[in-house]
Write an enzyme that holds these catalytic residues in place. Structure first.
Site, short mmCIF file in Angstrom:
data_model
loop_
_atom_site.label_atom_id
_atom_site.label_comp_id
_atom_site.label_asym_id
_atom_site.label_seq_id
_atom_site.Cartn_x
_atom_site.Cartn_y
_atom_site.Cartn_z
N CYS A 21 13.82 10.78 7.02
CA CYS A 21 13.28 10.30 7.83
C CYS A 21 14.75 10.37 8.24
O CYS A 21 14.59 11.00 9.80
CB CYS A 21 13.24 8.95 7.85
N GLU B 119 10.06 17.38 13.83
CA GLU B 119 9.84 16.48 12.77
C GLU B 119 9.38 17.92 11.96
O GLU B 119 8.00 17.89 11.25
CB GLU B 119 10.08 15.56 12.39
N LYS C 285 1.05 -1.11 0.23
CA LYS C 285 -0.61 0.00 -0.02
C LYS C 285 1.20 1.25 0.06
O LYS C 285 1.35 1.81 1.28
CB LYS C 285 -1.13 -0.15 1.87
N GLU D 65 9.47 2.02 10.70
CA GLU D 65 9.91 3.20 10.62
C GLU D 65 9.60 4.36 10.33
O GLU D 65 8.91 4.67 9.57
CB GLU D 65 10.98 2.51 8.86
P1 NAD Z 1 2.41 8.73 6.51
O1 NAD Z 1 2.32 7.94 8.57
O2 NAD Z 1 1.48 10.31 6.97
O3 NAD Z 1 2.16 7.93 5.81
C1 NAD Z 1 2.64 7.05 5.29
C2 NAD Z 1 1.85 5.68 4.84
O4 NAD Z 1 1.01 4.85 6.00
C3 NAD Z 1 1.31 5.93 3.81
O5 NAD Z 1 0.57 5.07 2.78
C4 NAD Z 1 -0.45 6.38 3.84
O6 NAD Z 1 -0.91 6.09 3.78
C5 NAD Z 1 -0.42 5.55 5.37
N1 NAD Z 1 -1.19 5.53 6.79
C6 NAD Z 1 -1.67 6.43 6.95
N2 NAD Z 1 -2.40 6.47 7.90
C7 NAD Z 1 -2.91 4.93 7.83
C8 NAD Z 1 -3.94 3.95 8.88
N3 NAD Z 1 -4.40 4.33 10.08
N4 NAD Z 1 -3.31 2.54 8.69
C9 NAD Z 1 -2.81 2.47 7.49
N5 NAD Z 1 -2.16 2.75 6.15
C10 NAD Z 1 -2.04 4.50 6.70
O7 NAD Z 1 3.83 9.59 6.18
P2 NAD Z 1 4.21 10.68 5.07
O8 NAD Z 1 4.14 11.87 5.24
O9 NAD Z 1 3.84 9.79 4.13
O10 NAD Z 1 5.82 10.29 5.58
C11 NAD Z 1 6.73 11.23 6.06
C12 NAD Z 1 6.57 10.29 7.51
O11 NAD Z 1 7.48 9.28 7.09
C13 NAD Z 1 7.90 10.87 8.10
O12 NAD Z 1 7.74 11.34 9.81
C14 NAD Z 1 8.84 10.52 7.86
O13 NAD Z 1 10.07 10.51 9.13
C15 NAD Z 1 8.63 8.41 8.32
N6 NAD Z 1 9.65 8.52 7.74
C16 NAD Z 1 9.98 7.30 7.70
C17 NAD Z 1 11.81 6.26 7.62
C18 NAD Z 1 12.03 5.76 8.05
O14 NAD Z 1 12.97 4.61 7.33
N7 NAD Z 1 12.41 5.58 9.70
C19 NAD Z 1 12.07 6.76 5.80
C20 NAD Z 1 10.96 7.50 5.38
C21 NAD Z 1 9.72 7.91 5.60
#
Ligand code: NAD
Length: 499
Positions: A291, A392, A182, A257
């Protein structure tokens, strides 16, 4: 599966080896961050699509060709996929670049790197052996075997869709699981293109499925589905918490992550030239939308002013603009929502009394597309309790915090809810090793920033997550162990006593 032309490309879901329309018959637009053009239409999957995909993945896990393949045969398919990724690197890179506005130079490197992830885990597929355990029981043989979990759900964010999918998909498939991916609603296209390559590689139907849509509408049903055995999630802490809670109610395995507020510590004995470049790479690469961004620069008092001066001067030289051009060094913010968040955090920092010594504003006009840019921004006089030092930002915004000595640097470095990464710049080996030991983070770099590899574990301490991606052990995040007891010649006298 998609039709190119003057109108936006319309994608379909990939479920059970077939390209299919979403059950609800709805699509949503995906916008190119630089031009603001709607360039593709993404299926708006819902619970019915999630159910179809999970059932297909479950069927492929339990019957059909996939479970009948040996690990070596699975590895051959993964190598084929890796080769196809290499052959199509240019196309995949352009799709992803268009979708999330990342620099083409960086995305190309990432695509070639994801092929390496598939080669690496293909290599590991037939090397995960159990043990024969010398148990203290005469005439009994005990050994362990590692088995796949079943259906894995991979949920990824928009900043590096292909990479963060490969980090999950390669070990999950190598271990013998099936997968439903997804991708982020803001950047799904490259993952649908990757599914096309999995199909071409001959990976059996149902083993790889992609359902697109919004987190609450399709992500949540995927997580809660009773046939889902594991969720591998990368994203923000709010989403991670929801996923974790939903998974816990059914005792599903989860790796998370999440976010970071990583310290980049520069001591006065560091190679200043290299440290300035490392600080820039840490925070301004990908316009800070990573991240692992080194968003807190901890700078020793004695070099503070001179270092900031060099940092500001070098950052000013950045080529900012169209991310599809090879000379561009800093591109746009991927979504309007994220741009709003970055601008809001800049204003909060100003209100809190941080001193803006570079940037601090949006960039608009010629060369800045439709204007979703933030100027590279540096704040000094930040203290570690300010919002800009704790939350962040996920944008090109650096907070500079002073420290006196090693103890204070370490105290500041660890005074955060996150623990994803950190860097130390020093030429003193004793000091470097002491910091490596004391810093609470899943990755620590010494005299470099942002190095990662498929061969090395990546993941967070504290609220930056649980579990690791990359390296030999990560394949076991997708496996469960079975303990097998064999008695070749049973000789039980008393049936009421444990054997
Ligand atoms: P987000 O949490 O908004 O979304 C990530 C994914 O989760 C999307 O596909 C979204 O549709 C899905 N999602 C959201 N709510 C959900 C739920 N209730 N159930 C199932 N799926 C759900 O994050 P974003 O804005 O897309 O990305 C940015 C974030 O990702 C930042 O906080 C960043 O630090 C983090 N990130 C972490 C890493 C790592 O390896 N630690 C790498 C890249 C990004």
């Amino acid at each position: 599966m998609s039709s190119a032309g003057t109108t936006p490309t319309q994608y379909q879901l990939f479920i059970d080896g077939a390209w299919t329309d979403p059950a609800g018959g709805e699509w949503f637009d995906t916008v190119e961050p630089y031009s603001g053009e709607i360039w593709a239409r993404i299926p708006r999957g819902k619970a019915a699509d999630a159910d179809r995909a999970i059932r297909a993945a479950h069927a492929a896990f339990t019957a059909g060709p996939w479970p009948a393949l040996t690990a070596t045969q699975r590895a051959t398919l993964l190598r084929k996929l890796a080769g196809l990724i290499e052959d199509n690197a240019d196309h995949l890179g352009r799709v992803e670049q268009r979708d999330n506005g990342k620099l083409i130079t960086e995305v190309r490197g990432q695509v070639l790197n994801i092929a390496q992830w598939f080669y690496y885990y293909a290599g590991l597929a037939d090397k995960v052996g159990g043990d024969v355990i010398p148990v203290n029981k005469p005439g009994v043989i005990n050994y362990t075997r590692f088995e796949p979990l079943g259906v894995v759900v991979a949920i990824t964010p928009w900043n590096s869709p292909l990479s963060l999918t490969a980090w999950k998909m390669a070990p999950a498939l190598a271990a013998g699981n099936t997968i439903v991916i997804k991708p982020s609603e803001h950047a799904s296209a490259s993952i649908l293109e990757l599914a096309r390559l999995a199909e071409q590689a001959g990976i059996p139907k149902g083993v790889v499925n992609v359902v697109t849509g919004f987190g609450a509408e399709v992500g949540d049903p995927l997580v809660r589905h009773p046939l889902t055995r594991k969720i591998a999630f990368t994203g923000g802490n709010a989403g991670g918490q929801k996923v974790s809670e939903a998974a816990a109610s059914d005792f599903k395995r989860v790796t998370l992550e999440l976010g970071g507020k990583s310290p980049n510590i520069v001591f006065d004995d560091a190679d200043q030239d290299q440290a300035v470049k490392g600080v820039i790479a840490g925070i301004f690469a990908a316009a800070g939308q990573t991240c692992m961004a080194g968003s807190r620069l901890l700078l020793q008092d004695s070099i503070h002013d001179a270092f900031v001066e060099r940092l500001v001067a070098l950052t000013r030289e950045a080529h900012i603009g169209d991310p599809s051009l090879p000379e561009t060094q800093l591109g746009p913010i991927a979504t309007r929502q994220q741009w709003d968040h970055v601008m809001r955090m800049i204003n909060v920092a100003k209100d809190e009394g941080a001193r803006c010594v570079l940037g601090g504003h949006a960039l608009q006009g010629e060369g800045y597309g439709q204007g979703q840019f933030v100027a590279p921004t540096i704040f000094t006089d930040v203290n570690n309790q300010m919002a800009i030092a704790r939350q962040e930002v996920f944008g090109p915004v650096l907070s500079v915090i002073r420290f006196k000595d090693e103890d204070e640097a370490l105290q500041l470095a660890n005074d955060t809810e996150f623990g994803l990464a950190a860097a130390v710049w020093t030429q003193d080996l004793r000091r470097a090793m002491h910091c490596v030991e004391k810093i609470q983070a899943g990755t620590v770099w010494v005299n470099n920033y942002r190095s990662t590899s498929f061969a090395s574990p990546f993941g967070g301490y504290k609220r930056s997550g649980t579990g690791r991606e990359g390296g030999v052990d990560a394949i076991k995040e997708y496996m469960q162990v079975k303990s097998v007891w064999i008695t070749p010649s049973p000789r039980r006298d008393n049936p009421f006593v444990l054997g």
